[in-house]
Design a protein around this motif. Structure first.
Motif, PDB file in Angstrom:
ATOM      1  N   THR A   1       0.822  -1.211   0.000  1.00  0.00           N
ATOM      2  CA  THR A   1       0.000   0.000   0.000  1.00  0.00           C
ATOM      3  C   THR A   1       0.860   1.266   0.000  1.00  0.00           C
TER       4      THR A   1
ATOM      5  N   GLN B   1     -10.114   5.112  -8.204  1.00  0.00           N
ATOM      6  CA  GLN B   1     -10.846   5.586  -7.029  1.00  0.00           C
ATOM      7  C   GLN B   1     -10.168   5.071  -5.765  1.00  0.00           C
ATOM      8  N   GLN B   2     -10.454   5.734  -4.675  1.00  0.00           N
ATOM      9  CA  GLN B   2     -10.014   5.273  -3.358  1.00  0.00           C
ATOM     10  C   GLN B   2     -11.277   5.091  -2.522  1.00  0.00           C
TER      11      GLN B   2
ATOM     12  N   GLN C   1     -11.591   2.768   0.019  1.00  0.00           N
ATOM     13  CA  GLN C   1     -11.275   2.399   1.404  1.00  0.00           C
ATOM     14  C   GLN C   1     -10.127   3.281   1.922  1.00  0.00           C
ATOM     15  N   PRO C   2     -10.366   4.565   2.085  1.00  0.00           N
ATOM     16  CA  PRO C   2      -9.282   5.453   2.531  1.00  0.00           C
ATOM     17  C   PRO C   2      -8.709   5.067   3.886  1.00  0.00           C
ATOM     18  N   GLN C   3      -9.537   4.444   4.715  1.00  0.00           N
ATOM     19  CA  GLN C   3      -9.057   4.034   6.030  1.00  0.00           C
ATOM     20  C   GLN C   3      -8.062   2.883   5.943  1.00  0.00           C
ATOM     21  N   ASN C   4      -8.169   2.062   4.908  1.00  0.00           N
ATOM     22  CA  ASN C   4      -7.287   0.908   4.741  1.00  0.00           C
ATOM     23  C   ASN C   4      -6.145   1.161   3.752  1.00  0.00           C
ATOM     24  N   ASN C   5      -6.395   2.041   2.785  1.00  0.00           N
ATOM     25  CA  ASN C   5      -5.414   2.296   1.723  1.00  0.00           C
ATOM     26  C   ASN C   5      -5.201   3.797   1.549  1.00  0.00           C
ATOM     27  N   PRO C   6      -4.727   4.477   2.588  1.00  0.00           N
ATOM     28  CA  PRO C   6      -4.702   5.943   2.570  1.00  0.00           C
ATOM     29  C   PRO C   6      -3.768   6.561   1.544  1.00  0.00           C
ATOM     30  N   LYS C   7      -2.773   5.814   1.058  1.00  0.00           N
ATOM     31  CA  LYS C   7      -1.769   6.398   0.166  1.00  0.00           C
ATOM     32  C   LYS C   7      -1.974   6.064  -1.305  1.00  0.00           C
TER      33      LYS C   7
ATOM     34  N   GLU D   1      -4.610   4.298  -4.705  1.00  0.00           N
ATOM     35  CA  GLU D   1      -5.924   3.948  -5.247  1.00  0.00           C
ATOM     36  C   GLU D   1      -6.210   2.480  -4.950  1.00  0.00           C
ATOM     37  N   ASP D   2      -7.480   2.156  -4.734  1.00  0.00           N
ATOM     38  CA  ASP D   2      -7.825   0.751  -4.508  1.00  0.00           C
ATOM     39  C   ASP D   2      -8.823   0.230  -5.534  1.00  0.00           C
TER      40      ASP D   2
END
Length: 367
Positions: A196, A234-235, A237-243, A245-246
């Motif tokens: 990540t 897009q992001q 899950q910002p809480q899981n992948n803050p840095k 795109e997921d």
């Protein structure tokens, strides 16, 4: 389920028989232990086709954990990659470090004439990939890239059907890969830390899973380069992948066909599948073993067939058997093979263009 397990048991013993039938073991080293797939090589130490001569890993606590789990001696472990290569003199290195370190591994191995196999994707960037390719070509080493989907009999059968002409030419290919996300599926902390990280992984889901579709399409088209790439990320899950795109959707255009890659860390169910829409019907590679075809009839009718395919013959279902076979001249990979350097350089062009497209919000055209 019983049928699937039986095929894996059969494959296991077939692989052993194939390996034992070869006279010379491959002298193999491992560079890095932070990749979650390293268990593939560590679990195969005793099967007979290769000898593990050394491991380079600076994290001694991590190395000790794997030594206890897989039963290898810590005498095999070196903190420094170059020292390990000098002292153990392997024929090949399997890279299980973060993707950013792939270049460093090739820089150390290639001048020594040591072949390299990395986990997908080839590199974090096209610049890294080109430097790695130059080193491989200058020093005449094999530089392979391992993808799980390279072993899937459904993908190979789909290509055979397409090339037979029965369904006509491919018009649109859709490849979907991913899972719920690294944190949600519980990858190890040392893997999660770099997976990540935009520098160490080159991005997020776009790099982790976008590479599969680019690799398969380059293989299906025998090395055709696209005209353009358009991508949206897009992001979710910002809480899981803050840095990073997921989620990524990548449209790759060719003169007479189109590839759509859907790469995501947000699928509710893990998946690696492909759909080939041709002139006369559709070929579905639903997973590793199930293949479906639909031959069109009239406006919306079709005849559907479903087959459960057995595993490929060795060495193809196993990356280390294949690596050994290539190095020892037991097989020669065809042009733009899934593992090949020329294929994966085009993959990196597509991924680089996708990152640029998503960042700039516009289509990126190839020269």
């Amino acid at each position: 389920m019983k049928k699937r397990l039986s095929s894996f048991v059969f494959l296991f013993y077939l692989s052993i028989a194939f390996a034992l039938g070869q006279e010379e073991k491959l002298k193999l080293a491992v560079a890095g232990l932070t990749h979650g797939h390293v268990g593939w090589v560590l679990s195969a130490i005793d099967r007979g086709d290769f000898e593990l001569v050394g491991i380079a890993e600076s994290n001694q606590e991590l190395a000790e954990k794997y030594a206890e789990q897989y039963g290898f001696s810590m005498d095999l472990v070196f903190k420094d990659l170059e020292v390990m290569l000098e002292e153990t003199q392997p024929e090949a290195v399997a890279a299980f470090a973060n993707t950013f370190e792939h270049l460093k591994i090739v820089q150390a191995a290639a001048p020594r004439g040591i072949h390299v196999m990395v986990e997908k994707p080839l590199a974090v960037s096209l610049e890294h990939a080109q430097e790695m390719a130059n080193l491989a070509q200058t020093h005449q080493i094999h530089l392979l890239t391992n993808y799980e989907t390279s072993w899937y009999p459904t993908n190979h059968q789909a290509k055979e059907i397409l090339e037979s002409g029965e369904f006509g030419k491919a018009i649109k290919v859709i490849v979907r890969d991913g899972h719920r996300g690294p944190k949600k599926i519980g990858v190890g902390p040392e893997f999660l830390e770099w997976l990540t990280d935009p520098k160490l992984n080159g991005g997020g889901a776009l790099m982790d899973f976008g590479c599969y579709g680019a690799n398969l399409m380059t293989w299906l088209t025998n090395g055709e380069r696209p005209l353009s790439v358009t991508a949206i990320t897009q992001q979710l899950q910002p809480q899981n992948n803050p840095k990073v795109e997921d989620d990524a959707t990548i449209i790759v255009n060719y003169p007479d066909k189109q590839l759509i890659i859907q790469a995501s860390w947000n699928w509710p169910i893990g998946r690696k599948d492909m759909e080939i829409y041709a002139e006369k019907g559709i070929i579905y590679a639903d997973d590793r073993n199930q293949l479906r075809t639909r031959m069109a009839e009239g406006y919306d009718g079709f005849q559907e067939k479903t087959v459960e395919l057995p595993e490929l013959d060795p060495p193809y279902p196993d990356p280390f058997l294949l690596l050994k076979a290539v190095i020892h001249h037991e097989i020669k990979l065809p042009p733009f093979d899934l593992y090949s350097l020329e294929n994966n350089l085009i993959v990196m062009e597509i991924l680089e263009a996708a990152k640029e497209s998503a960042k700039k919000g516009k289509t990126i055209y190839f020269d």
